[in-house]
Every structure is written in C-alpha cells, then in structure tokens.
Scaffold this active site. Structure first.
Site, PDB file in Angstrom:
ATOM      1  N   TRP A 101       0.822  -1.219   0.000  1.00  0.00           N
ATOM      2  CA  TRP A 101       0.000   0.000   0.000  1.00  0.00           C
ATOM      3  C   TRP A 101       0.844   1.252   0.000  1.00  0.00           C
ATOM      4  O   TRP A 101       0.560   2.201  -0.736  1.00  0.00           O
ATOM      5  CB  TRP A 101      -1.007  -0.023   1.152  1.00  0.00           C
ATOM      6  N   ASP A 172      -1.476   6.643   6.157  1.00  0.00           N
ATOM      7  CA  ASP A 172      -2.557   5.774   5.693  1.00  0.00           C
ATOM      8  C   ASP A 172      -2.828   4.771   6.812  1.00  0.00           C
ATOM      9  O   ASP A 172      -2.024   3.884   7.072  1.00  0.00           O
ATOM     10  CB  ASP A 172      -2.117   5.055   4.407  1.00  0.00           C
ATOM     11  N   LYS A 196     -12.548  -1.280   6.195  1.00  0.00           N
ATOM     12  CA  LYS A 196     -11.857  -2.246   7.044  1.00  0.00           C
ATOM     13  C   LYS A 196     -12.333  -2.111   8.488  1.00  0.00           C
ATOM     14  O   LYS A 196     -12.845  -3.056   9.051  1.00  0.00           O
ATOM     15  CB  LYS A 196     -10.337  -2.063   6.967  1.00  0.00           C
TER      16      LYS A 196
HETATM   17  C1  LIG Z   1      -7.578  -1.193   1.442  1.00  0.00           C
HETATM   18  C2  LIG Z   1      -6.460  -0.253   1.553  1.00  0.00           C
HETATM   19  C3  LIG Z   1      -6.273   0.798   0.635  1.00  0.00           C
HETATM   20  C4  LIG Z   1      -7.164   0.983  -0.580  1.00  0.00           C
HETATM   21  O1  LIG Z   1      -8.411   1.392  -0.185  1.00  0.00           O
HETATM   22  P1  LIG Z   1      -9.550   1.756  -1.241  1.00  0.00           P
HETATM   23  O2  LIG Z   1     -10.608   2.312  -0.349  1.00  0.00           O
HETATM   24  O3  LIG Z   1      -9.931   0.498  -1.937  1.00  0.00           O
HETATM   25  O4  LIG Z   1      -9.007   2.769  -2.172  1.00  0.00           O
HETATM   26  C5  LIG Z   1      -5.220   1.664   0.831  1.00  0.00           C
HETATM   27  N1  LIG Z   1      -4.388   1.527   1.882  1.00  0.00           N
HETATM   28  C6  LIG Z   1      -4.545   0.537   2.775  1.00  0.00           C
HETATM   29  C7  LIG Z   1      -3.592   0.426   3.916  1.00  0.00           C
HETATM   30  C8  LIG Z   1      -5.577  -0.376   2.636  1.00  0.00           C
HETATM   31  O5  LIG Z   1      -5.731  -1.358   3.541  1.00  0.00           O
END
Ligand SMILES: *Cc1c(COP(=O)(O)O)cnc(C)c1O
Length: 361
Positions: A101, A172, A196
């Site tokens: 990511w 993030d 999540k």
């Molecule tokens: C799932 C995830 C993403 C992507 O998320 P989207 O909402 O599908 O764009 C980005 N960073 C992390 C750490 C993730 O777990």
C-alpha cells in the site's frame, strides 16, 4: 439465519449490533418516515447524524480542535493522489515504503509531483520495518508519508515507533484506524478508507491539521480541495450518507466497548492467540514478519505444504470460517481480525487451524 466467521480483508465484518440497529432503522429512521438513504443530506435529520458521527469520532480518537474531520469519497486510493495535489505546493515529499500500500501511494504521488523514497524494505520482502540508519529524510520535505498498517504484508508500526521528524506526518491508517489509541497530534494528516475498520466502502475519512489546508493550487477540481471540503463540512456535494450513518453506529458501538483502549485490549488478545497458534505449529503454519512489527489486524500465514492450500480453504469454509485466502500478490493465507471480529471468531479460527494441522501434519 447463520452468520459466518468472517476474516475478510475488506470490505470486512461489521459488528452484529450495528447491523441489527441498521435493520431496525431501515424503513423509518427515528420517526422520519423514511430510510437514511432516502433523506436529504441537508435536512436536520441527516445533519444530526453527521454531527454526532464526527463528535463520537473526535471523542474516540481524541481529535483536537485544530484538526478538521472530513468524510469524503473515492477510497484511500483517491487520497494517494489527493494528498500530493493538496500538500506538495511545488515542493518534494518523502515516502517510507513498507508494503504494497505504501508502494502504491508512492507510485501514485510520482504522477503528481516530486516525491522521494526515504526508505524501503522491499528487498526484505516487506517483512520488517526499516531501522533508523536506513531512513534518509529530507528536512525540507512538504510531508513524510507512511502506511501505519500494511494490510497485505501484515506489517504494523508500533505506536511508540512513530517519531517526530520535523515535517508533517501523513499516515494511511486504512486497516487499523480505531484499533488502538492514537496520538493524533503526531500527525499532520490521517486517512482511511472505511471498509476495514469503520463501516461500508464508499466513505473515506480524512483528519487534517488546519495548517495544511489552503495550500492546493487554484487549478485543481473543487472536490479535490481539502480546504473547500472543510469549509463545507464535507458537504460541497452529496456525501455518502448511508455509509456515514453506519460509521456513526460503529463509533457508538466502539464507545460501548470502552473506546480505543478497550478495543485494543481485545485486539491484543486476539492477535496473541492467533500468532501463538501459528508459531506453535512446528512449521505447519508460518508468518514471515518480524515479531516487533506484526500486525494486530492482518495476519498473513503460509502452510508449510502449499499443496494443502485448497483443502485448507475448503474445509475452513465447511467449518463456517471464511475470507482466509491471501492477497493474490503474496499468496498463502491471511486472517483479518478487525475490531468487529470477535474473540470468539478468532477462537473458532484457531480451533479449526489446530485441528487441520493435527489431521494433516
Ligand atoms: C484497502 C487499503 C487501501 C485501498 O483502499 P480503497 O478504499 O480500496 O481505495 C489503501 N491503503 C490501505 C492500507 C488499505 O488497507
């Protein structure tokens, strides 16, 4: 009705209490005579829903006054671009790459402007965090970007290793936000896709220090400008109303669990029993991540004998245990044990894993 033990990486399990509340409110939200999905986002009913959601989130995370809370769309992936668009201001930014990511965030930012990789653990297969000597920071960077929990590789930065570097820290937190207490003041900007640990997909949370607002170039689309979104209370245009409502129910559920320290205690216990089952399996299962940065939310593991993968997944499914297939980029298995995945669910998974190992070891 029977609900599965859900270890999906995302969209992922939601607390049953939240789903029941949503079911009860579905046709008639609090006497409004319609669903939250069917009401104006500018009406007093929805305004009260979003205000309560923000207040509860501020309380849970301890978000100070000088930070704005934005409920946006486009997912964390849109933030990979929106962050450099808003914050670069003609300068350069640093990225620490610790998994898929943060690598994606770095690559996307390269499309927008000048960014540097300050450290990467790719040559170690993303199984550890970089040590201090490996991190080459630019003291003049517009910001430093990190992914505090790598969902695919199962690498989490322990809270005590998040240090002040003198430039705004952008994180993030998509897959571990709200899973443990956080010191928001260490960060310039925190972002997370909701699917999540917050609620349904379609909502993206951004918590941003007001000093970082208003730096975007004038020629960017209005919906991409944090300052405009903040001025309009996330309602420049129609926000993802139903998702915000469900997120609000999740925030209230979290408060009933004792807030972030309460849920962190349960999360630590869940992680402990799952990693123990892996480590005590005599190599039947292995997790490749350094013990000092193993994720409490996403637990990747491989079977010593990959020929058993298909049987493992099929038998898990028959036992009601779902969502264990690892990400296609790394293979193997992954159990995501987010806030809404109960201790009981993890115990059911561990019982299945022990039994499978006994029969096939
Ligand atoms: C799932 C995830 C993403 C992507 O998320 P989207 O909402 O599908 O764009 C980005 N960073 C992390 C750490 C993730 O777990």
């Amino acid at each position: 009705m029977s609900r599965i033990w859900n270890f999906s990486a995302g969209p992922a399990a939601l607390p049953e209490e939240v789903l029941r509340q949503a079911q009860e409110d579905l046709l008639d939200w609090h006497g409004a005579g319609c669903s939250v999905m069917e009401m104006s986002h500018r009406g007093k009913e929805f305004m009260s829903i979003i205000a309560q959601a923000e207040a509860d989130l501020r309380e849970l995370m301890g978000i100070p006054e000088q930070y704005k809370v934005l409920f946006l769309q486009g997912g964390a992936t849109q933030q990979f671009a929106q962050i450099p668009i808003n914050l670069l201001a003609g300068r350069s930014a640093d990225y620490i790459v610790t998994g898929s990511w943060s690598k994606k965030a770095y690559k996307e930012a390269q499309r927008i402007g000048n960014v540097r990789c300050a450290a990467t653990t790719e040559s170690s297969g993303f199984t550890r965090l970089p040590v201090a000597e490996e991190i080459k920071l630019d003291p003049f960077a517009a910001y430093l970007h990190v992914c505090t929990n790598e969902t695919i590789h199962g690498v989490e930065i322990p809270a005590e290793r998040i240090a002040d570097t003198g430039v705004p820290l952008v994180a993030d937190m998509s897959s571990h936000i709200l899973s443990r207490p956080v010191n928001v003041e260490k960060f310039g900007l925190i972002y997370a896709g909701a699917q999540k640990n917050i609620g349904p997909s379609g909502v993206t949370l951004v918590v941003v220090h007001r000093d970082l607002l208003g730096m975007a170039p004038l020629n960017i689309p209005t919906v991409m400008d944090y300052a405009v979104m903040a001025e309009n209370g996330s309602m420049l245009n129609t926000p993802p109303t139903f998702g915000i409502y469900i997120a609000g129910l999740v925030f209230q559920w979290l408060k009933r669990q004792g807030g972030l320290s309460g849920i962190a205690t349960v999360n630590a216990k869940k992680a402990r029993i799952l990693y123990s089952a892996i480590d005590d399996s005599d190599g039947f299962y292995t997790n490749p991540v350094d013990p000092d940065c193993r994720s409490a939310m996403n637990v990747p593991f491989i079977l010593g004998n990959a020929d058993l993968d298909a049987a493992f997944l099929a038998e898990a499914k028959a036992a009601g245990v779902l969502g264990l297939k690892g990400h296609k980029s790394v293979g193997g298995m992954r159990a995501s044990i987010y806030n809404a995945v109960s201790l009981e669910a993890v115990q059911a998974l561990v019982a299945f894993m022990n039994d499978f190992a006994k029969r096939n070891g």
